[in-house]
Design a protein around this motif. Sequence first.
Motif, PDB file in Angstrom:
ATOM      1  N   UNK A  35      -3.097  -2.247   5.156  1.00 35.86           N
ATOM      2  CA  UNK A  35      -2.528  -0.930   4.839  1.00 35.86           C
ATOM      3  C   UNK A  35      -1.060  -0.993   4.431  1.00 35.86           C
ATOM      4  N   UNK A  36      -0.332  -1.971   4.958  1.00 39.27           N
ATOM      5  CA  UNK A  36       1.095  -2.062   4.611  1.00 39.27           C
ATOM      6  C   UNK A  36       1.352  -3.047   3.473  1.00 39.27           C
ATOM      7  N   UNK A  37       0.265  -3.529   2.855  1.00 37.97           N
ATOM      8  CA  UNK A  37       0.406  -4.352   1.660  1.00 37.97           C
ATOM      9  C   UNK A  37       0.579  -5.841   1.900  1.00 37.97           C
ATOM     10  N   UNK A  38       0.280  -6.304   3.126  1.00 39.70           N
ATOM     11  CA  UNK A  38       0.390  -7.732   3.427  1.00 39.70           C
ATOM     12  C   UNK A  38      -0.894  -8.205   4.120  1.00 39.70           C
ATOM     13  N   UNK A  39      -2.020  -8.183   3.415  1.00 38.93           N
ATOM     14  CA  UNK A  39      -3.298  -8.499   4.059  1.00 38.93           C
ATOM     15  C   UNK A  39      -3.372  -9.906   4.645  1.00 38.93           C
ATOM     16  N   UNK A  40      -2.506 -10.784   4.204  1.00 44.19           N
ATOM     17  CA  UNK A  40      -2.512 -12.150   4.704  1.00 44.19           C
ATOM     18  C   UNK A  40      -1.722 -12.314   6.005  1.00 44.19           C
ATOM     19  N   UNK A  41      -1.235 -11.222   6.597  1.00 47.89           N
ATOM     20  CA  UNK A  41      -0.349 -11.333   7.755  1.00 47.89           C
ATOM     21  C   UNK A  41      -0.819 -10.597   9.019  1.00 47.89           C
ATOM     22  N   UNK A  42      -2.110 -10.661   9.376  1.00 46.83           N
ATOM     23  CA  UNK A  42      -2.541  -9.962  10.595  1.00 46.83           C
ATOM     24  C   UNK A  42      -1.880 -10.496  11.858  1.00 46.83           C
ATOM     25  N   UNK A  43      -1.649 -11.785  11.923  1.00 49.01           N
ATOM     26  CA  UNK A  43      -1.020 -12.346  13.130  1.00 49.01           C
ATOM     27  C   UNK A  43       0.405 -11.839  13.295  1.00 49.01           C
ATOM     28  N   UNK A  44       1.096 -11.638  12.182  1.00 53.92           N
ATOM     29  CA  UNK A  44       2.453 -11.112  12.262  1.00 53.92           C
ATOM     30  C   UNK A  44       2.459  -9.668  12.751  1.00 53.92           C
ATOM     31  N   UNK A  45       1.394  -8.915  12.445  1.00 51.54           N
ATOM     32  CA  UNK A  45       1.262  -7.565  12.994  1.00 51.54           C
ATOM     33  C   UNK A  45       1.222  -7.665  14.518  1.00 51.54           C
ATOM     34  N   UNK A  46       0.452  -8.606  15.021  1.00 45.19           N
ATOM     35  CA  UNK A  46       0.391  -8.823  16.460  1.00 45.19           C
ATOM     36  C   UNK A  46       1.743  -9.192  17.050  1.00 45.19           C
ATOM     37  N   UNK A  47       2.497 -10.023  16.341  1.00 42.27           N
ATOM     38  CA  UNK A  47       3.836 -10.404  16.806  1.00 42.27           C
ATOM     39  C   UNK A  47       4.731  -9.166  16.894  1.00 42.27           C
ATOM     40  N   UNK A  48       4.660  -8.309  15.901  1.00 45.88           N
ATOM     41  CA  UNK A  48       5.458  -7.072  15.925  1.00 45.88           C
ATOM     42  C   UNK A  48       5.122  -6.238  17.159  1.00 45.88           C
TER      43      UNK A  48
END
Length: 142
Positions: A35-48
């Motif tokens: 949704x935020x335009x970075x589909x390759x970064x789910x783990x970074x969502x978790x870090x946030x």
Amino acid sequence: MPRSDEAQAFFHAVYSAVQEIPPGKVTSYGHIAKLIGTPQRPRQVGVCLKHLPVDTSARFNHDNVPWQRVINAKGVISPRSQPSGARNQAAALQAEGVTVTTGALGELMVDFGQFGWFPRVLPSEEGGEIEHSQGEDEDEEG
């Protein structure tokens, strides 16, 4: 250590998107990343979300970002470094009316078919109204 402008913008985007998840619904780390335009970064969502401030004077914090509404792509509440972390997330979801079950291996699970929230775009980008939740109080491949 201060965050770079790029990291700060990413954290802001994650927290803003998570604020749009309605009470009683869950989504995945991967869907927030998409949704935020970075589909390759789910783990970074978790870090946030792991680094979401507890301090209520911070713009984004545990009280105004419903962190509990984000789980992994398998519908499982991701394990935490502290054993009570997943149970705390399950309790916060249950307080919103989300049914949390226990899988065969003891994992805490939510049925995306019943409680999933997977819009094509964020409601705020469609011009829809957003309810900013005053919510209670990693690992994924897409």
